[in-house]
Scaffold this active site. Sequence first.
Site, PDB file in Angstrom:
ATOM      1  N   ARG A 188       0.729  -1.305  -0.246  1.00  0.00           N
ATOM      2  CA  ARG A 188      -0.241   0.101   0.173  1.00  0.00           C
ATOM      3  C   ARG A 188       0.855   1.035  -0.299  1.00  0.00           C
ATOM      4  O   ARG A 188       2.359   1.677   0.995  1.00  0.00           O
ATOM      5  CB  ARG A 188      -0.917  -0.172   0.932  1.00  0.00           C
ATOM      6  CG  ARG A 188      -2.284   1.202   1.394  1.00  0.00           C
ATOM      7  CD  ARG A 188      -3.070  -0.060   2.242  1.00  0.00           C
ATOM      8  NE  ARG A 188      -2.151   0.700   4.144  1.00  0.00           N
ATOM      9  CZ  ARG A 188      -3.029   1.649   4.058  1.00  0.00           C
ATOM     10  NH1 ARG A 188      -4.651   1.012   5.273  1.00  0.00           N
ATOM     11  NH2 ARG A 188      -2.760   1.636   5.522  1.00  0.00           N
ATOM     12  N   ASP A 223       1.001  -2.424  12.190  1.00  0.00           N
ATOM     13  CA  ASP A 223       1.360  -2.903  11.035  1.00  0.00           C
ATOM     14  C   ASP A 223       1.573  -4.030  11.241  1.00  0.00           C
ATOM     15  O   ASP A 223       2.951  -4.895  11.650  1.00  0.00           O
ATOM     16  CB  ASP A 223       2.273  -2.027  10.291  1.00  0.00           C
ATOM     17  CG  ASP A 223       2.462  -2.003   9.086  1.00  0.00           C
ATOM     18  OD1 ASP A 223       2.863  -4.142   8.346  1.00  0.00           O
ATOM     19  OD2 ASP A 223       3.158  -1.250   8.145  1.00  0.00           O
ATOM     20  N   THR A 263      -1.159   7.784  -0.755  1.00  0.00           N
ATOM     21  CA  THR A 263      -1.845   7.058  -1.467  1.00  0.00           C
ATOM     22  C   THR A 263      -3.201   6.102  -1.513  1.00  0.00           C
ATOM     23  O   THR A 263      -4.209   6.158  -1.175  1.00  0.00           O
ATOM     24  CB  THR A 263      -2.097   7.003  -3.228  1.00  0.00           C
ATOM     25  OG1 THR A 263      -1.698   5.505  -2.942  1.00  0.00           O
ATOM     26  CG2 THR A 263      -1.236   8.073  -4.110  1.00  0.00           C
ATOM     27  N   ASP A 299       5.274  -5.619   9.256  1.00  0.00           N
ATOM     28  CA  ASP A 299       6.662  -5.324  10.259  1.00  0.00           C
ATOM     29  C   ASP A 299       5.939  -6.159  11.547  1.00  0.00           C
ATOM     30  O   ASP A 299       7.017  -6.518  12.045  1.00  0.00           O
ATOM     31  CB  ASP A 299       5.992  -3.840  10.387  1.00  0.00           C
ATOM     32  CG  ASP A 299       6.568  -2.759   9.021  1.00  0.00           C
ATOM     33  OD1 ASP A 299       7.247  -2.790   8.819  1.00  0.00           O
ATOM     34  OD2 ASP A 299       5.961  -1.246   9.719  1.00  0.00           O
TER      35      ASP A 299
HETATM   36  C1  PRP Z   1      -0.877  -4.256   4.702  1.00  0.00           C
HETATM   37  C2  PRP Z   1      -1.804  -5.651   5.567  1.00  0.00           C
HETATM   38  C3  PRP Z   1      -3.291  -4.845   3.407  1.00  0.00           C
HETATM   39  C4  PRP Z   1      -3.186  -3.761   3.794  1.00  0.00           C
HETATM   40  C5  PRP Z   1      -4.532  -3.641   4.244  1.00  0.00           C
HETATM   41  O1  PRP Z   1       0.056  -4.677   3.751  1.00  0.00           O
HETATM   42  O2  PRP Z   1      -1.362  -6.860   5.205  1.00  0.00           O
HETATM   43  O3  PRP Z   1      -2.005  -5.815   2.671  1.00  0.00           O
HETATM   44  O4  PRP Z   1      -1.903  -3.621   4.197  1.00  0.00           O
HETATM   45  O5  PRP Z   1      -4.617  -2.193   4.037  1.00  0.00           O
HETATM   46  P1  PRP Z   1      -5.821  -1.683   2.743  1.00  0.00           P
HETATM   47  O6  PRP Z   1      -7.010  -2.839   2.712  1.00  0.00           O
HETATM   48  O7  PRP Z   1      -6.088  -0.126   2.727  1.00  0.00           O
HETATM   49  O8  PRP Z   1      -5.098  -1.817   1.402  1.00  0.00           O
HETATM   50  P2  PRP Z   1       1.050  -3.512   3.300  1.00  0.00           P
HETATM   51  O9  PRP Z   1       0.752  -2.812   2.369  1.00  0.00           O
HETATM   52  O10 PRP Z   1       1.575  -2.796   4.772  1.00  0.00           O
HETATM   53  O11 PRP Z   1       1.729  -4.576   3.016  1.00  0.00           O
HETATM   54  P3  PRP Z   1       3.225  -5.771   3.727  1.00  0.00           P
HETATM   55  O12 PRP Z   1       2.625  -6.565   3.622  1.00  0.00           O
HETATM   56  O13 PRP Z   1       4.065  -5.957   2.308  1.00  0.00           O
HETATM   57  O14 PRP Z   1       3.630  -4.692   4.555  1.00  0.00           O
HETATM   58  N1  URA Z   2      -2.503  -2.669   7.302  1.00  0.00           N
HETATM   59  C1  URA Z   2      -1.437  -2.452   8.640  1.00  0.00           C
HETATM   60  O1  URA Z   2      -0.882  -3.607   8.618  1.00  0.00           O
HETATM   61  N2  URA Z   2      -2.530  -1.989   9.262  1.00  0.00           N
HETATM   62  C2  URA Z   2      -3.871  -1.458   9.079  1.00  0.00           C
HETATM   63  O2  URA Z   2      -3.879  -1.031  10.417  1.00  0.00           O
HETATM   64  C3  URA Z   2      -3.549  -1.113   7.901  1.00  0.00           C
HETATM   65  C4  URA Z   2      -3.158  -1.486   7.186  1.00  0.00           C
END
Ligand code: PRP
Ligand code: URA
Length: 213
Positions: A108, A204, A112, A207
Amino acid sequence: MVEYKKNVYVFDHPLIQHKLTLIRDKNTGVKEFRELVEEIAMLMAYEVTRNLPLKEVEIETPVGVAKCKVISGRKLAIVPILRAGLGMVDGLLKLIPAAKVGHIGLYRDPETLKPVEYYCKLPQDVHERDIIVLDPMLATGGSASAAFDYIKRYNPQSLKLMCLIAAPEGIERLTQDHPDVEIYCAAVDEKLNDHGYIVPGLGDAGDRLFGTK
Ligand code: PRP
Ligand code: URA
């Protein structure tokens, strides 16, 4: 399991709720977080696979012949959204070891909040399979919606999303974009904050799973 709205189910099982509380805690470290995410995914998988069709077979026990049930030919694939979805994979594979695993790489954009695709690889016979997409967080719903847009190009048999925590905004978005997708989660939280994080959520997920920041 409680029906939140059409096609959206929340797991109220005490073990799932207990473990979810532990992963929400900011003092829970990486090792425990990882183990708990896997365990919750396994417990959820038990319910999500409740309707798998069975067929009768005859087997010989040491004492006689028994007519018994086994899961019939229906094929499954699980598809984690990278990265955080990876934390749920082993929980499902412990129960469904023969499932194939596809991967959808999305992150994400922090400005944006729109998903950016960087990798996609699905089993080549997706059209014959029931698909369970894995992602711990359904926040704005943008990532899950983009994942289902992609998977639908290959005409799978059915589509489910398994997540741990959903925001009402994400549920709304996903049920509008993909009304045919069944959503299973362990909690529906209050809202999103100004940065698109689920409140109270767990922070997160990627993370916390991988120890990055
Ligand atoms: C997080 C989570 C989802 C997304 C959710 O991933 O694991 O994939 O955000 O957010 P949304 O519903 O607003 O799209 P992230 O983009 O942080 O990537 P990561 O899993 O690589 O940390
Ligand atoms: N992605 C995450 O990992 N946590 C949130 O709360 C939203 C998006």
